[in-house]
Design an enzyme around this catalytic site. Sequence first.
Site, PDB file in Angstrom:
ATOM      1  N   ASP A 105      44.684  28.910  67.241  1.00 37.25           N
ATOM      2  CA  ASP A 105      44.711  27.681  67.786  1.00 37.25           C
ATOM      3  C   ASP A 105      45.015  27.701  69.273  1.00 37.25           C
ATOM      4  O   ASP A 105      45.693  28.156  69.930  1.00 37.25           O
ATOM      5  CB  ASP A 105      45.939  26.650  67.269  1.00 37.25           C
ATOM      6  CG  ASP A 105      46.404  25.566  67.488  1.00 37.25           C
ATOM      7  OD1 ASP A 105      45.361  24.915  68.095  1.00 37.25           O
ATOM      8  OD2 ASP A 105      47.464  25.124  67.556  1.00 37.25           O
ATOM      9  N   ASP A 112      48.022  22.169  67.867  1.00 32.03           N
ATOM     10  CA  ASP A 112      48.175  21.156  66.872  1.00 32.03           C
ATOM     11  C   ASP A 112      48.457  22.112  65.246  1.00 32.03           C
ATOM     12  O   ASP A 112      48.510  21.543  64.274  1.00 32.03           O
ATOM     13  CB  ASP A 112      46.905  20.269  66.698  1.00 32.03           C
ATOM     14  CG  ASP A 112      45.455  20.984  66.276  1.00 32.03           C
ATOM     15  OD1 ASP A 112      45.903  22.321  66.286  1.00 32.03           O
ATOM     16  OD2 ASP A 112      44.608  20.266  65.854  1.00 32.03           O
ATOM     17  N   ASP A 164      28.478  29.249  57.026  1.00 30.28           N
ATOM     18  CA  ASP A 164      28.711  29.067  55.687  1.00 30.28           C
ATOM     19  C   ASP A 164      27.785  27.981  55.331  1.00 30.28           C
ATOM     20  O   ASP A 164      27.849  26.822  55.848  1.00 30.28           O
ATOM     21  CB  ASP A 164      30.081  28.924  55.481  1.00 30.28           C
ATOM     22  CG  ASP A 164      30.669  29.676  54.516  1.00 30.28           C
ATOM     23  OD1 ASP A 164      29.905  29.740  53.183  1.00 30.28           O
ATOM     24  OD2 ASP A 164      31.722  30.255  54.251  1.00 30.28           O
ATOM     25  N   ASP A 179      27.532  29.822  49.641  1.00 28.46           N
ATOM     26  CA  ASP A 179      28.783  29.823  48.927  1.00 28.46           C
ATOM     27  C   ASP A 179      28.258  29.323  47.589  1.00 28.46           C
ATOM     28  O   ASP A 179      27.380  28.524  47.205  1.00 28.46           O
ATOM     29  CB  ASP A 179      29.526  28.444  49.426  1.00 28.46           C
ATOM     30  CG  ASP A 179      30.622  28.397  48.624  1.00 28.46           C
ATOM     31  OD1 ASP A 179      31.593  29.241  48.738  1.00 28.46           O
ATOM     32  OD2 ASP A 179      31.229  27.373  48.036  1.00 28.46           O
ATOM     33  N   GLU A 222      26.724  34.255  47.950  1.00 23.32           N
ATOM     34  CA  GLU A 222      28.132  34.618  47.169  1.00 23.32           C
ATOM     35  C   GLU A 222      27.467  34.309  45.806  1.00 23.32           C
ATOM     36  O   GLU A 222      27.272  33.081  45.386  1.00 23.32           O
ATOM     37  CB  GLU A 222      29.284  33.696  47.426  1.00 23.32           C
ATOM     38  CG  GLU A 222      30.499  33.902  46.864  1.00 23.32           C
ATOM     39  CD  GLU A 222      31.477  32.850  46.819  1.00 23.32           C
ATOM     40  OE1 GLU A 222      32.711  32.939  46.854  1.00 23.32           O
ATOM     41  OE2 GLU A 222      31.112  31.721  46.908  1.00 23.32           O
ATOM     42  N   HIS A 276      38.542  35.400  52.105  1.00 27.41           N
ATOM     43  CA  HIS A 276      39.360  34.307  52.094  1.00 27.41           C
ATOM     44  C   HIS A 276      39.775  33.665  50.904  1.00 27.41           C
ATOM     45  O   HIS A 276      40.778  32.667  50.624  1.00 27.41           O
ATOM     46  CB  HIS A 276      38.682  33.074  52.956  1.00 27.41           C
ATOM     47  CG  HIS A 276      37.235  32.565  52.280  1.00 27.41           C
ATOM     48  ND1 HIS A 276      36.129  33.018  52.174  1.00 27.41           N
ATOM     49  CD2 HIS A 276      37.302  31.326  51.442  1.00 27.41           C
ATOM     50  CE1 HIS A 276      35.300  32.348  51.526  1.00 27.41           C
ATOM     51  NE2 HIS A 276      36.080  31.292  51.093  1.00 27.41           N
ATOM     52  N   ASP A 277      39.218  34.328  49.878  1.00 23.46           N
ATOM     53  CA  ASP A 277      39.205  34.149  48.443  1.00 23.46           C
ATOM     54  C   ASP A 277      40.200  35.083  47.698  1.00 23.46           C
ATOM     55  O   ASP A 277      40.463  34.776  46.451  1.00 23.46           O
ATOM     56  CB  ASP A 277      38.224  33.644  47.394  1.00 23.46           C
ATOM     57  CG  ASP A 277      37.626  32.239  48.132  1.00 23.46           C
ATOM     58  OD1 ASP A 277      38.281  31.384  48.511  1.00 23.46           O
ATOM     59  OD2 ASP A 277      36.243  32.020  47.887  1.00 23.46           O
TER      60      ASP A 277
END
Length: 559
Positions: A21, A25, A98, A199, A256, A329-330
């Site tokens: 970041d 925020d 992606d 995806d 994917e 990430h999954d």
Amino acid sequence: MNKKWWKESVVYQVYPRSFKDSNGDGIGDLQGIISKLDYLKELGIDVIWLSPVYKSPNDDNGYDISDYQGIMDEFGTMADWDQLLEEMHNRGMKLIMDLVVNHSSDEHKWFVESRKSKDNPYRNYYIWRKGKDRKEPNNWGSNFGGSAWEYDEETDEYFLHLFSKKQPDLNWENPQLRKEVYNMMTWWLDKGIDGFRMDVVNFISKVEGLPDDEVKPGKKYASGSKYYRNGPKIHDYFQEMNREVLSKYDIMTVGEMPGVKPELAKKYTADDRNELNMVFQFQHMGLDNGKNGKWDLKPLYLPDLKENLTEWQKALENEGWNSLYFSNHDQPRSVSRFGDDGKYHKESAKMLATILHMMKGTPYVYQGEEIGMTNVHFSSIEDYKDIETINFYNEQMEAGKPIEETMKSIYEKSRDNARTPMQWDRSTNAGFTTGSPWIAVNPNYSEVNVESQIHDENSIFHYYKKLISLRKEHEIIVYGNYDLLLPEHEEVFAYSRALGDEKLLVLCNFYANEIEVELPTEGNLRSPKQLIRNYPGDATLSPKVKLKPYEAVVYKGSI
């Protein structure tokens, strides 16, 4: 050998919300990524796969896109994105974006129009059906729990959503929709990107009629997946996409594809079929699932993993190409899942990396994997953000299941394990943000962080750096053929690679026991030289090899 730059590359996946970041925020952003490009360059990364940064209401962390040609405000502006691409290309790195085109957000202008009336020009961009006897059009369940159908009062019909109800499925049967998608892809490629990660892209062709599926005992809804995975027109769509878009650029494409098997993957990735370069498959990711799916925990049996990875290595040896990964990430953190994130944290993280990076295929590093980031144990469900995790928890509570058992599954398998902020240093919030992070930081950041590893030659980071540099120095690691050794052994993962008269021997102890193994004659090497080892010093290669807990060692010699 059909040499390609993407075969010789190592890919790093950035999950932007959790990477860095820049403005306090609490949400990672594009300027944050730019500030860390030199770090990725030092690691040796060739390609960055950027998880979605498009405009999105964030129902599924950006995988619900409301504008494919806009940047999410939280991440920055298109000018920031342009700068990111330029800065990456200046460092000799490539960018793949992606591509999420099985579904859009329900806030996308196409869907906003589609739901207005049955004769709206955008109606057929999505999959609408009448209900049956005041019920859903079929009995399919969503991959995130509940029904795959959502009723819409405005037109008295249901729309299909294989994921969240805010992620309506696009209708690929409609040539106008496909044209819009190809135009959007071309727009990004003309901006200079180097490819796409696609995806759940093998879900885009559904079986005509969308028939009911068998409902398993104890379940309210059927899977339905046999009617939408690898559907009847899937190869037609990919070949059309290749013809209209992909073939016109020197790019990398990876699809994917849940539920894909090696023979089918060959069709998707063979050079002469003009579809994609490689696929992400999930067979090895399901080997520690019980009979009731991912939340039903069972220990991994090593011979199963060896058999599966070997099947993929051999099937795509001469046609097609493998993608190599243990983390994304999954998925939960690989060192917590398959290694030991306690006593042998460093050794087991390095061992898992060795297995993967010495195989034939393109390796993927997920952010934080290169420092051995671990699973997180949040004390309350309130700390979790992932829609799949929250839905599972609520379903378990409604069914009266014990909370301890439910949380144990979440600790092991929640997607949020991979989504806690990147651990840069020992400062507050691990140096990820000066503000309040969108999801809590893993409390172990003071021990596991980039700053402590980047100056330590024996760290996990430096081991990854060496693996990546070895891949660039030794063609055999990229293009050599693979053969499994000791297939029945329950503790050791051993294999060889061969190219011309060169040979590699890879030996990995998958567990915490010290072990002695007798190598088969296929493991013989002439003039062996140690390339890399996850313990200090050189180990002598002999017909009987002693391996320390989680030891990994690679030798290079001749046949």
